[in-house]
Design an enzyme around this catalytic site. Structure first.
Site, PDB file in Angstrom:
ATOM      1  N   ILE A  12       0.830  -1.287  -0.131  1.00  0.00           N
ATOM      2  CA  ILE A  12      -0.222  -0.017  -0.015  1.00  0.00           C
ATOM      3  C   ILE A  12       0.791   1.321   0.013  1.00  0.00           C
ATOM      4  CG2 ILE A  12      -0.372   0.273   2.670  1.00  0.00           C
ATOM      5  CD1 ILE A  12      -2.954   0.940  -0.267  1.00  0.00           C
ATOM      6  N   SER A  42      11.821  -0.048   7.735  1.00  0.00           N
ATOM      7  CA  SER A  42      11.220  -1.264   7.086  1.00  0.00           C
ATOM      8  C   SER A  42      12.383  -2.384   7.248  1.00  0.00           C
ATOM      9  CB  SER A  42      10.702  -0.999   5.768  1.00  0.00           C
ATOM     10  OG  SER A  42       9.569  -1.759   5.514  1.00  0.00           O
ATOM     11  N   ARG A  43      11.828  -3.563   7.273  1.00  0.00           N
ATOM     12  CA  ARG A  43      13.099  -4.685   7.837  1.00  0.00           C
ATOM     13  C   ARG A  43      13.531  -4.960   6.412  1.00  0.00           C
ATOM     14  NH1 ARG A  43       9.269  -8.940  10.071  1.00  0.00           N
ATOM     15  NH2 ARG A  43       8.328  -7.866   8.339  1.00  0.00           N
ATOM     16  N   LYS A  62      -5.509   1.711   7.699  1.00  0.00           N
ATOM     17  CA  LYS A  62      -6.762   0.944   8.286  1.00  0.00           C
ATOM     18  C   LYS A  62      -6.321  -0.771   8.183  1.00  0.00           C
ATOM     19  CE  LYS A  62      -8.543  -1.579   5.637  1.00  0.00           C
ATOM     20  NZ  LYS A  62      -8.387  -2.383   4.637  1.00  0.00           N
ATOM     21  N   ASP A  72     -11.097  -7.560   6.372  1.00  0.00           N
ATOM     22  CA  ASP A  72      -9.885  -6.561   5.973  1.00  0.00           C
ATOM     23  C   ASP A  72     -10.731  -5.588   4.696  1.00  0.00           C
ATOM     24  OD1 ASP A  72      -7.041  -5.395   5.528  1.00  0.00           O
ATOM     25  OD2 ASP A  72      -7.523  -5.869   3.591  1.00  0.00           O
TER      26      ASP A  72
HETATM   27  P1  NAP Z   1       1.847  -5.868   3.134  1.00  0.00           P
HETATM   28  O1  NAP Z   1       2.619  -5.369   1.836  1.00  0.00           O
HETATM   29  O2  NAP Z   1       1.949  -7.087   3.106  1.00  0.00           O
HETATM   30  O3  NAP Z   1       2.954  -5.249   4.398  1.00  0.00           O
HETATM   31  C1  NAP Z   1       3.478  -4.099   4.729  1.00  0.00           C
HETATM   32  C2  NAP Z   1       4.735  -4.072   5.231  1.00  0.00           C
HETATM   33  O4  NAP Z   1       4.723  -4.248   6.710  1.00  0.00           O
HETATM   34  C3  NAP Z   1       5.736  -5.251   4.737  1.00  0.00           C
HETATM   35  O5  NAP Z   1       6.146  -4.750   3.415  1.00  0.00           O
HETATM   36  C4  NAP Z   1       6.563  -5.424   5.973  1.00  0.00           C
HETATM   37  O6  NAP Z   1       7.861  -4.514   5.566  1.00  0.00           O
HETATM   38  C5  NAP Z   1       5.829  -5.153   7.122  1.00  0.00           C
HETATM   39  N1  NAP Z   1       5.161  -6.232   7.699  1.00  0.00           N
HETATM   40  C6  NAP Z   1       5.025  -7.202   7.531  1.00  0.00           C
HETATM   41  N2  NAP Z   1       4.880  -7.918   8.419  1.00  0.00           N
HETATM   42  C7  NAP Z   1       5.416  -7.528   9.490  1.00  0.00           C
HETATM   43  C8  NAP Z   1       5.741  -7.781  10.860  1.00  0.00           C
HETATM   44  N3  NAP Z   1       5.408  -8.953  11.536  1.00  0.00           N
HETATM   45  N4  NAP Z   1       6.127  -6.757  11.905  1.00  0.00           N
HETATM   46  C9  NAP Z   1       6.454  -5.593  11.389  1.00  0.00           C
HETATM   47  N5  NAP Z   1       6.444  -5.323  10.066  1.00  0.00           N
HETATM   48  C10 NAP Z   1       5.817  -6.304   9.171  1.00  0.00           C
HETATM   49  O7  NAP Z   1       0.704  -4.990   3.411  1.00  0.00           O
HETATM   50  P2  NAP Z   1      -0.097  -4.066   2.461  1.00  0.00           P
HETATM   51  O8  NAP Z   1      -1.065  -4.596   1.618  1.00  0.00           O
HETATM   52  O9  NAP Z   1       0.744  -2.801   2.351  1.00  0.00           O
HETATM   53  O10 NAP Z   1      -1.053  -3.534   3.755  1.00  0.00           O
HETATM   54  C11 NAP Z   1      -0.740  -2.749   5.079  1.00  0.00           C
HETATM   55  C12 NAP Z   1      -1.832  -2.042   5.785  1.00  0.00           C
HETATM   56  O11 NAP Z   1      -2.481  -1.360   4.493  1.00  0.00           O
HETATM   57  C13 NAP Z   1      -2.953  -3.355   6.200  1.00  0.00           C
HETATM   58  O12 NAP Z   1      -3.721  -2.857   7.479  1.00  0.00           O
HETATM   59  C14 NAP Z   1      -4.010  -3.161   5.042  1.00  0.00           C
HETATM   60  O13 NAP Z   1      -5.420  -3.341   5.562  1.00  0.00           O
HETATM   61  C15 NAP Z   1      -3.810  -1.859   4.600  1.00  0.00           C
HETATM   62  N6  NAP Z   1      -4.212  -1.336   3.118  1.00  0.00           N
HETATM   63  C16 NAP Z   1      -3.762  -2.152   2.112  1.00  0.00           C
HETATM   64  C17 NAP Z   1      -4.444  -1.764   0.840  1.00  0.00           C
HETATM   65  C18 NAP Z   1      -3.957  -2.651  -0.211  1.00  0.00           C
HETATM   66  O14 NAP Z   1      -4.463  -2.805  -1.309  1.00  0.00           O
HETATM   67  N7  NAP Z   1      -2.822  -3.769   0.159  1.00  0.00           N
HETATM   68  C19 NAP Z   1      -5.186  -0.944   0.835  1.00  0.00           C
HETATM   69  C20 NAP Z   1      -5.737  -0.302   1.832  1.00  0.00           C
HETATM   70  C21 NAP Z   1      -5.196  -0.490   3.062  1.00  0.00           C
HETATM   71  P3  NAP Z   1       9.264  -4.884   6.046  1.00  0.00           P
HETATM   72  O15 NAP Z   1       9.459  -6.588   5.942  1.00  0.00           O
HETATM   73  O16 NAP Z   1      10.080  -4.419   5.212  1.00  0.00           O
HETATM   74  O17 NAP Z   1       9.214  -4.754   7.426  1.00  0.00           O
END
Ligand code: NAP
Length: 310
Positions: A16, A38-39, A92, A170
């Site tokens: 995101i 970020s890791r 969110k 979600d």
């Molecule tokens: P994602 O790409 O799977 O995760 C975002 C980042 O969070 C990862 O790249 C990772 O970065 C870090 N992360 C993952 N697991 C973690 C852990 N155990 N501890 C600490 N950091 C961790 O997820 P996303 O799709 O971007 O979604 C993130 C949030 O945005 C969620 O709450 C989601 O509901 C919201 N969102 C997503 C979308 C969408 O379309 N994807 C849309 C609107 C809102 P590092 O490994 O580099 O630390």
């Protein structure tokens, strides 16, 4: 960007952040991205750290952070941000539980910081128009359909299937965030049927029934197994006709006629509001959508179905 722009950091550089946060921040002259934590992820040209602690120690000019990791991992990091004097934006859903976000709000208040629990779908182009047009009508019933293909939108995202990841809620909570923004009265959960794959801790589908304080029935269907046309819509039957808010709040059909709606980018609107909140010394933390999800789990009648694999 100006010298007085707010110095911002991002924590959790993932999907995101790349899709929405970075383009929106780069267009906002009142914000300057000065660091990430970020890791694994980073942003070209921006100093990168592995943790929020390292980022805070190395970036004394930091004033605000956007926390974009999955909800289960946000609370500890948000506490560190607020204890270090940083205005904080939460993706969110704002957390994995209602009580942890309430605690964050207290922490923000005590430290005179802005906490913004964002609901991006509330910034959909047609949401405020729908709210205003429907506010003078008598609502008779509501049908919410949030049906999409999880394989398309969340490939390889293990966290979303784990406890606290919310599963189909979600995306479903986006529908709830719009519904609770436009509803003329508070709603509560009457019944909840949740469908869990046998190998997952979070539901793949939910059928819910709510009632408003004024007695308006609301049926909600969330499903992640949609193969054909996807649907993110809220249909309202009123005393004067039908309304349909569709495409996740981007488009609005009233009494059979599609209204012309000015385009609005959800995340640009979110960051404009974050800047306003910081300048006004205010927070915006509405937990209503998260409470409705929590109540749906509390009342949830669980059905187990075949295992799901990406
Ligand atoms: P994602 O790409 O799977 O995760 C975002 C980042 O969070 C990862 O790249 C990772 O970065 C870090 N992360 C993952 N697991 C973690 C852990 N155990 N501890 C600490 N950091 C961790 O997820 P996303 O799709 O971007 O979604 C993130 C949030 O945005 C969620 O709450 C989601 O509901 C919201 N969102 C997503 C979308 C969408 O379309 N994807 C849309 C609107 C809102 P590092 O490994 O580099 O630390």
């Amino acid at each position: 960007m100006t010298d007085s722009s707010i110095k911002l950091g991002i924590v959790g550089v993932g999907k995101i952040v790349r899709d929405q946060h970075l383009p929106a921040i780069s267009k906002n002259p009142n914000l300057e991205l000065v660091a990430t934590a970020s890791r694994n992820g980073s942003v070209e040209g921006v100093p990168a750290y592995l943790s929020i602690e390292e980022m805070v120690a190395a970036t004394p000019e930091l004033e605000a952070v956007a926390l974009c990791m999955p909800p289960q991992y946000r609370y500890d990091i948000a506490q560190i941000a607020l204890q270090n004097g940083l205005h904080t934006l939460l993706e969110k859903p704002p957390g994995a539980t209602v009580s942890e976000v309430e605690h964050l709000k207290q922490l923000a208040d005590v430290n005179n910081l802005s906490l913004f629990a964002t609901w991006h779908s509330r910034h959909g182009a047609a949401v405020q128009e729908a709210k205003q047009r429907l506010s003078s009508r008598q609502w008779q019933s509501v049908s919410v359909n949030w049906k999409e293909n999880v394989r398309k939108w969340h490939p390889g995202q293990d966290w979303i299937w784990e406890a606290g990841g919310l599963g189909v809620f979600d995306p479903g909570i986006n529908g709830l965030s719009i519904l609770t923004e436009i509803l003329p009265a508070p709603a509560y959960v009457r019944s909840s049927k949740l469908t869990f794959p046998e190998n997952k801790a979070a539901p793949i589908a939910a059928h819910l029934e709510f009632l408003t304080a004024g007695g308006v029935p609301i049926k909600l269907d969330f499903d992640w197994r949609q193969e054909g046309d996807e649907q993110w819509s809220i249909a309202v039957k009123t005393d004067e006709g039908h309304a349909l808010l569709k495409n996740g709040g981007a488009d609005f059909v009233l009494d059979g006629q599609e209204l012309e709606i000015e385009e609005q980018n959800e995340y640009e609107s979110i960051y404009d509001k974050f800047v306003d909140l910081i300048e006004l010394g205010q927070s915006d933390v509405d937990l209503t959508p998260l409470k409705l999800v929590a109540d749906s789990f509390m009342l949830g009648d669980r059905r187990i179905v075949e295992a799901f694999y990406d």
